[in-house]
Scaffold this active site. Structure first.
Site, PDB file in Angstrom:
ATOM      1  N   LYS A 196      10.118  -8.782  -2.349  1.00 27.07           N
ATOM      2  CA  LYS A 196       8.985  -8.745  -3.285  1.00 27.07           C
ATOM      3  C   LYS A 196       9.247  -9.612  -4.507  1.00 27.07           C
ATOM      4  O   LYS A 196       8.310 -10.087  -5.154  1.00 27.07           O
ATOM      5  CB  LYS A 196       8.651  -7.310  -3.685  1.00 27.07           C
ATOM      6  N   VAL A 284      19.611 -12.098 -14.908  1.00 28.03           N
ATOM      7  CA  VAL A 284      19.570 -12.557 -13.521  1.00 28.03           C
ATOM      8  C   VAL A 284      18.131 -12.530 -13.001  1.00 28.03           C
ATOM      9  O   VAL A 284      17.403 -11.560 -13.185  1.00 28.03           O
ATOM     10  CB  VAL A 284      20.462 -11.664 -12.635  1.00 28.03           C
TER      11      VAL A 284
END
Length: 338
Positions: A196, A284
């Site tokens: 996703k 990240v």
């Protein structure tokens, strides 16, 4: 049912999950590789880089020493970046070899190991003691740390091949604002979590390019079809992708300004180059390496994933983001359901 729990990773999600567990009455030790972050958490009860303007429980204790953090733990929860999970698991295993503990291993990270394309429970299973592998639990679903921090209602999934382990984790976390459902489809839950992020990059890019709600709805719908196609080919149950860890996580990640993947895509769509986006985010962006892993898995499995391929071309082949959308639209007409 008070448990001793070690939470490894003091980013936004790890630290907020640790705080939730502490508030639920468990004895929680939070590990960070950064001594400065540990000092801030223990002395100021803040974590400004990751969760600004939030005060953590004063009974939550942080450690930079991994051995101290996991000593005596009944449960070890990994919430570290995908690229670090194998190394941290190796370090944990070295400690467990000396202490002879048999904790339940849980992870709440979302991604695929880039070099091997393996799911994170597979990575953990290769590194942790043999007797702990069957009971690995995966936590995933539509969740933002900022919302959990302010006790907004959140529902996620605990998945494990060992139903009793998933049920234990369910009970550890549940309270008035945080609810967990169990699932045995570890493959589907992990793939939904990882894939996703790719679609969220695309949704953010559409917003940055100025496209409207119609385009974003189409992207998410067709993106979910791609996630499901690859997931089923890799052994997932189709129904998992219409659950919390599938469409639920996709909606929250592909529509919210809290989502770092959406924000990164938005910046790319607005004209920023990839290096600048990565440098300025400061956290990240799991969707970037996940795109590469998913693209290569799709090639290996001979699965058609045109949206993923288009995002891969932008990230890894320097394709013009303004050109890939017309190319997608001009593809040969096909039935919606195949």
């Amino acid at each position: 049912m008070m448990k001793k729990i070690a939470v490894l990773g003091a980013g936004s999600w790890g630290s907020i999950l640790a705080n939730l567990l502490d508030e639920n009455g468990h004895s929680v030790r939070l590990w960070s590789y950064s001594p400065a972050q540990v000092t801030e958490l223990n002395e100021k009860h803040t974590n400004e880089r990751y969760v600004p303007d939030f005060k953590y429980s004063e009974t939550l204790t942080a450690y930079s020493n991994l051995t101290q953090a996991i000593d005596g733990a009944d449960v070890i929860l990994f919430v570290v970046p995908t690229k670090a999970i194998r190394e941290v698991a190796q370090q944990v295993t070295a400690v467990l070899a000396k202490t002879h503990q048999r904790p339940i291993i849980v992870h709440a990270s979302k991604g695929l190991e880039q070099e091997t394309h393996k799911r994170l429970s597979q990575v953990l299973a290769e590194e942790i003691p043999t007797e702990l592998r069957q009971a690995i639990v995966v936590l995933s679903g539509p969740s933002h740390a900022e919302e959990v921090a302010r006790h907004d209602i959140t529902l996620i999934t605990a998945a494990s091949a060992d139903e009793s382990a998933a049920e234990l984790v369910q009970q550890l976390f549940m309270n008035d604002y945080f609810r967990i459902y169990t699932n045995t489809d570890v493959v589907g839950v992990e793939l939904g979590a990882a894939l996703k992020n790719i679609i969220a990059l695309g949704a953010g890019a559409l917003h940055g390019l100025g496209y409207g709600d119609d385009a974003k709805a189409a992207l998410m719908t067709r993106g979910l079809a791609e996630i499901s196609r690859l997931g089923v080919a890799l052994g997932a149950e189709p129904l998992t992708f219409i659950g919390l860890s599938g469409v639920g996580d996709l909606i929250v990640t592909a529509t919210s300004v809290h989502s770092r993947n959406w924000r990164a895509g938005n910046e790319l769509g607005a004209g920023q180059d990839l290096k600048t986006v990565i440098d300025t985010m400061g956290m990240v962006i799991e969707g970037i390496p996940s795109t590469k892993a998913a693209y290569e898995l799709a090639q290996q499995q001979n699965i058609e994933m045109p949206i993923t391929e288009a995002i891969y071309d932008v990230l890894y082949k320097s394709a013009d983001i303004k050109e890939v959308i017309p190319q997608l639209m001009r593809r040969e007409g096909k039935p919606e359901i195949q």
